[in-house]
Design a protein around this motif. Structure first.
Motif, PDB file in Angstrom:
ATOM      1  N   PRO B  13      22.712  34.146  44.722  1.00  0.00           N
ATOM      2  CA  PRO B  13      21.430  33.670  44.195  1.00  0.00           C
ATOM      3  C   PRO B  13      21.660  32.398  43.367  1.00  0.00           C
ATOM      4  N   GLY B  14      20.785  31.433  43.555  1.00  0.00           N
ATOM      5  CA  GLY B  14      20.881  30.200  42.775  1.00  0.00           C
ATOM      6  C   GLY B  14      21.935  29.224  43.271  1.00  0.00           C
ATOM      7  N   CYS B  15      22.496  29.456  44.458  1.00  0.00           N
ATOM      8  CA  CYS B  15      23.536  28.571  44.998  1.00  0.00           C
ATOM      9  C   CYS B  15      22.956  27.181  45.277  1.00  0.00           C
ATOM     10  N   GLY B  16      23.506  26.185  44.603  1.00  0.00           N
ATOM     11  CA  GLY B  16      23.018  24.822  44.793  1.00  0.00           C
ATOM     12  C   GLY B  16      23.389  24.247  46.146  1.00  0.00           C
ATOM     13  N   GLN B  17      24.543  24.659  46.636  1.00  0.00           N
ATOM     14  CA  GLN B  17      25.022  24.123  47.907  1.00  0.00           C
ATOM     15  C   GLN B  17      24.104  24.530  49.068  1.00  0.00           C
ATOM     16  N   GLU B  18      23.594  25.754  49.009  1.00  0.00           N
ATOM     17  CA  GLU B  18      22.699  26.221  50.065  1.00  0.00           C
ATOM     18  C   GLU B  18      21.414  25.379  50.080  1.00  0.00           C
ATOM     19  N   ILE B  19      20.896  25.108  48.888  1.00  0.00           N
ATOM     20  CA  ILE B  19      19.670  24.303  48.782  1.00  0.00           C
ATOM     21  C   ILE B  19      19.899  22.920  49.398  1.00  0.00           C
ATOM     22  N   ALA B  20      21.029  22.304  49.037  1.00  0.00           N
ATOM     23  CA  ALA B  20      21.310  20.942  49.500  1.00  0.00           C
ATOM     24  C   ALA B  20      21.534  20.900  51.011  1.00  0.00           C
ATOM     25  N   ALA B  21      22.305  21.852  51.505  1.00  0.00           N
ATOM     26  CA  ALA B  21      22.639  21.841  52.935  1.00  0.00           C
ATOM     27  C   ALA B  21      21.384  22.021  53.786  1.00  0.00           C
ATOM     28  N   LYS B  22      20.482  22.827  53.289  1.00  0.00           N
ATOM     29  CA  LYS B  22      19.222  23.065  53.990  1.00  0.00           C
ATOM     30  C   LYS B  22      18.391  21.783  54.041  1.00  0.00           C
ATOM     31  N   ILE B  23      18.331  21.090  52.923  1.00  0.00           N
ATOM     32  CA  ILE B  23      17.589  19.820  52.882  1.00  0.00           C
ATOM     33  C   ILE B  23      18.201  18.825  53.866  1.00  0.00           C
ATOM     34  N   HIS B 211      26.550  30.434  34.897  1.00  0.00           N
ATOM     35  CA  HIS B 211      25.205  30.261  34.343  1.00  0.00           C
ATOM     36  C   HIS B 211      24.254  31.112  35.172  1.00  0.00           C
ATOM     37  N   GLY B 212      23.091  31.406  34.629  1.00  0.00           N
ATOM     38  CA  GLY B 212      22.103  32.202  35.350  1.00  0.00           C
ATOM     39  C   GLY B 212      21.595  31.444  36.563  1.00  0.00           C
ATOM     40  N   PRO B 213      21.275  32.160  37.644  1.00  0.00           N
ATOM     41  CA  PRO B 213      20.790  31.492  38.853  1.00  0.00           C
ATOM     42  C   PRO B 213      19.507  30.706  38.606  1.00  0.00           C
ATOM     43  N   GLU B 214      18.746  31.099  37.590  1.00  0.00           N
ATOM     44  CA  GLU B 214      17.484  30.397  37.309  1.00  0.00           C
ATOM     45  C   GLU B 214      17.737  29.023  36.689  1.00  0.00           C
ATOM     46  N   LEU B 215      18.986  28.769  36.284  1.00  0.00           N
ATOM     47  CA  LEU B 215      19.279  27.493  35.607  1.00  0.00           C
ATOM     48  C   LEU B 215      19.799  26.413  36.559  1.00  0.00           C
ATOM     49  N   THR B 216      19.965  26.755  37.818  1.00  0.00           N
ATOM     50  CA  THR B 216      20.562  25.813  38.779  1.00  0.00           C
ATOM     51  C   THR B 216      19.887  24.448  38.741  1.00  0.00           C
ATOM     52  N   GLU B 252      25.861  18.012  24.989  1.00  0.00           N
ATOM     53  CA  GLU B 252      25.869  19.443  24.613  1.00  0.00           C
ATOM     54  C   GLU B 252      24.762  20.212  25.314  1.00  0.00           C
ATOM     55  N   GLU B 253      23.622  19.549  25.503  1.00  0.00           N
ATOM     56  CA  GLU B 253      22.494  20.232  26.152  1.00  0.00           C
ATOM     57  C   GLU B 253      22.876  20.735  27.537  1.00  0.00           C
ATOM     58  N   TYR B 254      23.703  19.928  28.189  1.00  0.00           N
ATOM     59  CA  TYR B 254      24.193  20.265  29.532  1.00  0.00           C
ATOM     60  C   TYR B 254      25.322  21.294  29.450  1.00  0.00           C
ATOM     61  N   LEU B 255      26.251  21.030  28.566  1.00  0.00           N
ATOM     62  CA  LEU B 255      27.459  21.864  28.493  1.00  0.00           C
ATOM     63  C   LEU B 255      27.155  23.289  28.050  1.00  0.00           C
ATOM     64  N   LYS B 256      26.222  23.434  27.094  1.00  0.00           N
ATOM     65  CA  LYS B 256      26.030  24.750  26.466  1.00  0.00           C
ATOM     66  C   LYS B 256      25.422  25.792  27.413  1.00  0.00           C
ATOM     67  N   LEU B 257      24.878  25.327  28.537  1.00  0.00           N
ATOM     68  CA  LEU B 257      24.282  26.276  29.484  1.00  0.00           C
ATOM     69  C   LEU B 257      25.308  26.920  30.401  1.00  0.00           C
ATOM     70  N   GLN B 258      26.564  26.423  30.354  1.00  0.00           N
ATOM     71  CA  GLN B 258      27.544  26.852  31.351  1.00  0.00           C
ATOM     72  C   GLN B 258      28.794  27.450  30.715  1.00  0.00           C
TER      73      GLN B 258
END
Ligand SMILES: Cc1ncc(C[n+]2csc(CCOP(=O)(O)OP(=O)(O)O)c2C)c(N)n1
Ligand SMILES: [Mg+2]
Lengths: 393, 287
Positions: B13-23, B211-216, B252-258
């Motif tokens: 769930p939340g896999c970024g690669q799947e989203i990109a490959a589909k596009i 990170h949570g899948p909702e944060l992708t 930090e805004e980016y880093l702290k989510l992961q």
């Protein structure tokens, strides 16, 4: 038409006649002349093919894999380190059931680096699912490539074929060879036509992930196809004979075995030397003969058994070694006779590694050895003083 | 209907690669042949006897996607079909920038008519989150774990875009699934240009990055907005565009989510180094 040609040129002529749509290769001695000649044919407009110059053998093999996956006949050639670098792709091509034809200009393997002939490189690819044919002379090298495409592309087979020819001895040796007419080759070898290809009008997925529930069957399927090849290879040789009016190909060649007591088994150009020695010794009343393995994979178990079952003394002479064990062909032929009637005394000899000459005199010596006693492994013409001088660690 | 049928995909769930490959495949359309390197995408989309792919698709090995595509392209050229059929090679960051770099460079240099897509999730995810050449500085991966003597990956990200651009191929670009329109535009543009093309797409990996899948999508945006993942284009070796970020967000805004950066949050000195990476990007690409 008979011409006096270098072995490499003969192979290039055969490939021109087979009209692959994609050729890709990377230079390595002693394979180079084959692909240089093909590049010239393309440059001169004599061969309509995409000649893809790549940055490595790994990519050369991958390019021809991609071309075959797209349904186009392809060709590559290599030797030694090049074949080893291809290794991963070699397994892939067989596993994906792509009918590539590859020339292996047989050469020793590093280290130490050696550009000279033995069979260790193609031996390293023995278990990959490829068909392996070994040519004795340049005419065979030419003929085998034409037969190889027909065999590989047969719908009952669909496996790659490696045509092995001894580096330098054949690739750089000049012999008169008959170059068939295009018309006859076209009659013998129809264009490659398959529905197993990457085609947007019938999209398929190739190269799946296989779980334990299905991987094993893929291997059994290759084994079954290789067993069918054992029947197909003599048929193709026969058909070749009809069209081109010469004998070429098959599983094994028996040479003066009728009443033979002492027989050597070999592959490739060494068989030519052994035949001369057999003729000489026969003149002196010795009952000697030779069995040549033409098709090494699939291993023609039955043909070997039938040829050797009444021979009391057999010696296997090979240019390869499974280090830490025996000569590979020796092991395999011994295994054929396990639990069978008729049990020749089988000895193993490893000779000619890294291009060490195997002369007629050497062969005579091996014949006299098998008259004496059985041995599992003897290295021929090893220099003890050389062994003594090597650095100790 | 999509040319990537998610019903046959086993992606997390939340896999970024799947989203990109589909596009990518949907923009390319049905007259496309894809060569896919070994990696997560190959594994989750091609489990025998199923396949998510509705276009002809081939997987051979890890490092040879560009070379296999080269063979497909050569075959199509031979058949006179290269005008009608697009060839795409795709791989993860490891299959592109590390083990596949030689084959990729060869494909560029031969001028082949292929779009190469690198799905950059910044590690060898398929084998369990090991470091790759595209793993950023100070990242926690299973082969660059932080510890008493370490703050994670010791080296900065390999400059793949510049390496590709140095081949002077017609088109090199970066994109992120956080900016879908930009990504789609770049895929379209790449496919409209003749010759070899390179597109590197930022694709978060919830499992590997922790990170949570909702944060992708949020993370995919923040990477760009902080200056850590510049979205740029090079044409024939020259930088021709960069997505502007007039008010860069703090890293930090980016880093702290992961989870992969958690160990950095209390380390002023190392945070500073990440900040400097962002600054250097902003400066050199004029973001
Ligand atoms: C020659 C070879 N070496 C190693 C592997 C093991 N392997 C398979 S996938 C993979 C990692 C893939 O990483 P990447 O290319 O970044 O793709 P991702 O899975 O992260 O999407 C590795 C190391 C392999 N298949 N082949
Ligand atoms: Mg990755």
């Amino acid at each position: 038409m008979k011409r006096f040609l270098e072995g490499s040129r003969g192979v290039a002529e055969a490939i021109r006649l087979c009209k692959p749509g994609v050729i890709s290769a990377y230079p390595i001695t002693p394979q180079t002349h084959i692909v240089e000649d093909l590049a010239q044919f393309v440059a001169d407009g004599e061969l309509k093919t995409e000649f893809v110059n790549v940055e490595s053998e790994h990519s050369a093999a991958s390019v021809v894999l991609g071309a075959l996956a797209t349904g186009v006949r392809a060709f590559t050639a290599t030797s030694s380190q090049g074949l080893l670098l291809m290794g991963e792709v070699i397994y892939n091509i067989a596993g994906m059931r792509l009918p590539l034809v590859l020339t292996c200009a047989n050469r020793a393997v590093s280290a130490p680096i050696s550009i000279w002939n033995d069979h260790q490189d193609s031996l390293a690819m023995r278990d990959t699912g490829w068909i392996q044919l070994y040519a004795e002379n340049n005419q065979e090298a030419l003929d085998f490539h034409i037969q190889a495409y027909k065999l590989a592309e047969n719908k009952e087979i669909m496996l790659p074929v490696m045509v092995c020819m001894d580096g330098y001895i054949l690739t750089h040796g000049y012999e008169p060879v008959d170059i068939p007419e295009q018309k006859k080759v076209d009659q013998f070898l129809p264009p490659y036509n398959t529905s197993y290809k990457l085609d947007p009008s019938h999209p398929i997925t190739m190269g799946h992930l296989a779980e334990p529930s299905c991987y094993m069957e893929t291997r059994v399927d290759i084994q079954n196809a290789l067993n069918r090849a054992l029947e197909m290879i003599p048929q193709i040789a026969k058909e070749f004979g009809t069209v081109f009016e010469r004998n070429s190909g098959g599983l094994v060649e028996s040479y003066r075995l009728e009443d033979a007591q002492y027989v050597l088994v070999a592959k490739g150009s060494l068989a030519g030397t052994i035949k001369e020695v057999v003729d000489n010794l026969r003149k002196k009343g010795k009952k000697v003969g030779m069995l040549r393995i033409i098709t090494y994979r699939p291993l023609p178990v039955e043909a070997i058994y039938q040829a050797l079952k009444n021979i009391p003394n057999v010696g296997i002479v090979e240019k390869a070694i499974s280090l830490g064990a025996f000569g590979p062909l020796f092991t395999e032929i011994k295994a054929i006779f396990q639990n069978k009637k008729g049990n020749p005394k089988i000895s193993g000899f490893v000779a000619g590694l890294g291009g060490r000459d195997i002369t007629r005199e050497t062969v005579e010596r091996i014949f006299s050895k098998i008259e004496k006693r059985q041995m599992d492994l003897e290295f021929i013409d090893v220099k003890q003083e050389r062994l003594n001088e090597f650095v100790r660690f | 209907m999509s040319l990537f049928d998610s019903k046959f995909s086993t992606a997390c769930p939340g896999c970024g690669q799947e989203i990109a490959a589909k596009i990518v495949v949907d923009i390319a359309g049905k007259n496309t042949i894809i060569s896919n390197a070994t990696g997560c995408l190959e594994v989750f989309s091609s489990k025998y006897p199923d396949s998510a792919w509705k276009v002809p698709w081939v997987h051979s090995l890890f490092e040879n996607s560009a070379a296999v595509a080269s063979g497909v392209e050569a075959a199509l050229k031979h058949l006179g079909k290269l005008k009608d059929i697009k060839v795409i090679a795709q791989a993860g960051d490891g299959g592109t920038a590390d083990i596949g770099l030689q084959a990729l460079s060869g494909m560029f240099e031969r001028g082949q008519e292929i779009l190469f897509c690198c799905y950059d999730n910044e590690a060898y995810e398929n084998t369990g989150v090991q470091r790759s050449g595209l793993t950023p500085l100070n990242t926690n991966t299973t082969t660059t774990p932080p510890g008493k003597e370490s703050v994670g990956n010791t080296r900065p990200k390999k400059p793949m875009l510049e390496i590709c651009a140095a081949h002077k191929i017609p088109y090199v670009a970066s994109a992120s699934i956080g900016f879908i329109k930009d990504l789609k535009d770049k895929v379209k543009k790449a496919l409209s240009i003749r010759g070899p093309k390179y597109l590197q797409i930022f694709v978060p990996c919830p499992l590997g990055w922790r990170h949570g899948p909702e944060l992708t999508m949020k993370i995919a945006k923040l990477a760009v907005e902080t200056g850590l993942y510049p979205l740029v284009e090079f044409e024939n070796g020259k930088l021709t565009s960069a997505m502007k970020i007039p008010q860069p967000k703090p890293v930090e805004e980016y880093l702290k989510l992961q989870g992969r950066f958690k160990h950095l949050l209390k380390n002023k000195q190392e945070l500073q180094r990440i900040e400097e990476t962002a600054k250097a990007n902003i400066e050199s690409f004029g973001l």
